[in-house]
Design a protein around this motif. Structure first.
Motif, mmCIF file in Angstrom:
data_model
loop_
_atom_site.group_PDB
_atom_site.id
_atom_site.type_symbol
_atom_site.label_atom_id
_atom_site.label_comp_id
_atom_site.label_asym_id
_atom_site.label_seq_id
_atom_site.Cartn_x
_atom_site.Cartn_y
_atom_site.Cartn_z
ATOM 1 N N ASP A 66 -16.935 30.864 -100.885
ATOM 2 C CA ASP A 66 -16.763 30.034 -102.153
ATOM 3 C C ASP A 66 -15.271 29.421 -101.948
ATOM 4 O OD1 ASP A 66 -16.017 29.410 -104.696
ATOM 5 O OD2 ASP A 66 -16.747 31.171 -105.544
ATOM 6 N N THR A 67 -14.950 28.178 -102.052
ATOM 7 C CA THR A 67 -13.988 27.461 -101.734
ATOM 8 C C THR A 67 -12.726 27.911 -102.664
ATOM 9 O OG1 THR A 67 -14.712 25.617 -102.808
ATOM 10 C CG2 THR A 67 -15.023 25.642 -100.398
ATOM 11 N N ARG A 68 -13.198 28.474 -103.913
ATOM 12 C CA ARG A 68 -12.176 28.776 -105.015
ATOM 13 C C ARG A 68 -11.666 30.139 -104.720
ATOM 14 N NH1 ARG A 68 -16.278 28.255 -109.581
ATOM 15 N NH2 ARG A 68 -17.576 29.406 -108.026
ATOM 16 N N ASP A 69 -12.158 30.989 -103.645
ATOM 17 C CA ASP A 69 -11.210 32.251 -103.311
ATOM 18 C C ASP A 69 -10.298 32.045 -102.618
ATOM 19 O OD1 ASP A 69 -13.352 33.566 -104.873
ATOM 20 O OD2 ASP A 69 -14.652 34.021 -103.040
ATOM 21 N N GLU A 70 -8.983 32.960 -102.623
ATOM 22 C CA GLU A 70 -8.198 32.978 -101.800
ATOM 23 C C GLU A 70 -8.217 33.148 -100.473
ATOM 24 O OE1 GLU A 70 -4.061 32.089 -101.430
ATOM 25 O OE2 GLU A 70 -5.033 32.215 -103.270
ATOM 26 N N ARG A 88 -9.541 29.823 -98.630
ATOM 27 C CA ARG A 88 -8.425 28.954 -98.455
ATOM 28 C C ARG A 88 -7.638 29.318 -96.960
ATOM 29 N NH1 ARG A 88 -5.587 28.529 -104.436
ATOM 30 N NH2 ARG A 88 -7.125 27.768 -105.238
#
Length: 379
Positions: free
Chosen positions: A182-186, A189
């Motif tokens: 999930d690209t929203r997770d730290e 990144r």
């Protein structure tokens, strides 16, 4: 190297002025007779095998013409020593003994031709001429084998070096496509940053290959221009990407004024950058990388020194070999192709300079570079 043409005698005549024949015989009169008939060549004399071996080690000898029976070291022992050191060297045996056992021993030791005593001077001249043609063929065959081996090694290394970053990028994209990441997770990144680093590394590998290909395809001349090393070196130190991996290591420089030199700026910058990058890369977590430059009579002396992990003594002779990499952690995963120091030395030598390395494990490494004030391109 000799070029074989439809008129080999003419071609040979053009080249023999550059060829050197070493005559080895304990009889001065024999050496003198041989020298007279081989007046077209550069002739060197030795009175026994030991003296001949010492002369050969200095380089520049193309053909050895040796007697068998000599004090100190006889011709057969000399033959064995020569072939062990350089298999393509051409050795002609002179002997007054038609002994089958002696001839067999010489053949087993890879003698290239035989001349019987008393010497037939025309036969001697012909034997040396043929020996030079044979030497050219031997060297050509050796070069072809070397090129074939090089291609195999190079393709294997390219495959190995590209596989790891490509695998990392591929796995990330597969996980991204399947929804595992999930690209929203730290954490995602962080993975994206790592994949970006791998993509940059691939780009660097491609750049290295293009540079290597460019040089191999003829970009091997020097393009000399005025170059101020006192201006160039600080920019190379500050531009090194290796500082990012070693934030606890600091640069230190002490650069004397030196005359403005005519150099190939690109090649010299590449050579110095490789040395500086390695000093940072192989530093410990904290320490100094010191770059000094001194003006000496006739040359500019540059020293790059670190107090890092050092290099094992047995590895020092291999440091400048193609594809050789110091693997301090023995992981087998050292990045790059191991061409940096090979080309650094090559480019410095092209300027008529020299480079050497002193190192001690866990103490540090010092690289010494000397660049003459007057540059003439070396082969």
């Amino acid at each position: 190297m000799l070029q074989l043409t439809p008129n080999p005698n003419q071609s040979l005549q053009l080249e023999i002025e550059k060829k050197t024949v070493l005559i080895v015989d304990d009889e001065a009169v024999i050496r003198d007779l041989c020298k007279r008939v081989l007046h077209d060549y550069d002739v060197i004399e030795a009175g026994d095998g030991a003296e001949a071996l010492e002369i050969f080690h200095k380089g520049g000898v193309d053909v050895i013409l040796t007697d068998v029976m000599m004090p100190e070291m006889d011709g057969l022992e000399l033959l064995k020593n020569l072939k062990e050191r350089e298999p393509t060297v051409v050795v002609i045996i002179m002997t007054g003994f038609a002994d089958k056992e002696l001839i067999l021993k010489a053949l087993k030791a890879d003698a290239d031709d035989f001349i019987t005593k008393p010497l037939n001077l025309l036969q001697l001249k012909s034997a040396v001429d043929k020996a030079l043609v044979k030497k050219a063929l031997k060297e050509e065959i050796a070069n072809l084998k070397s090129v074939d081996s090089f291609k195999t090694l190079f393709l294997s290394m390219i495959s190995h070096k590209f596989r790891t970053p490509i695998t990392s990028i591929s796995l990330f994209l597969q996980n991204l496509a399947s929804g595992v990441i999930d690209t929203r997770d730290e954490g995602a990144r962080e993975h994206i940053g790592l994949v970006y680093d791998e993509a940059c590394y691939l780009g660097n590998l491609v750049s290295e290959l293009l540079a290597f290909s460019s040089f191999m395809n003829g970009n091997s001349d020097l393009h000399l221009e005025p170059c101020d090393l006192k201006d160039l070196i600080p920019s190379l130190i500050s531009d090194s990407k290796e500082w990012l991996t070693k934030p606890g290591v600091a640069p230190q420089s002490d650069l004397e004024e030196v005359p403005e030199l005519r150099l190939d700026r690109e090649k010299i910058a590449f050579a110095l950058q490789q040395v500086i990058d390695n000093a940072i890369k192989f530093s410990k977590d904290t320490g100094l990388v010191c770059v000094t430059m001194r003006n000496r009579a006739g040359s500019c002396q540059i020293s790059v020194e670190d107090n890092g992990i050092g290099i094992p003594k047995e590895q020092l002779p291999k440091i400048f070999e193609k594809f050789y990499q110091v693997d301090a952690d023995r992981t087998g995963q050292v990045r790059g192709f191991g061409l940096g120091l090979f080309y650094a030395r090559l480019f410095i030598r092209m300027h008529g300079g020299s480079i050497s390395i002193e190192s001690e494990l866990n103490v540090g490494t010092r690289v010494l570079i000397s660049i003459p004030h007057t540059t003439s391109q070396s082969p």
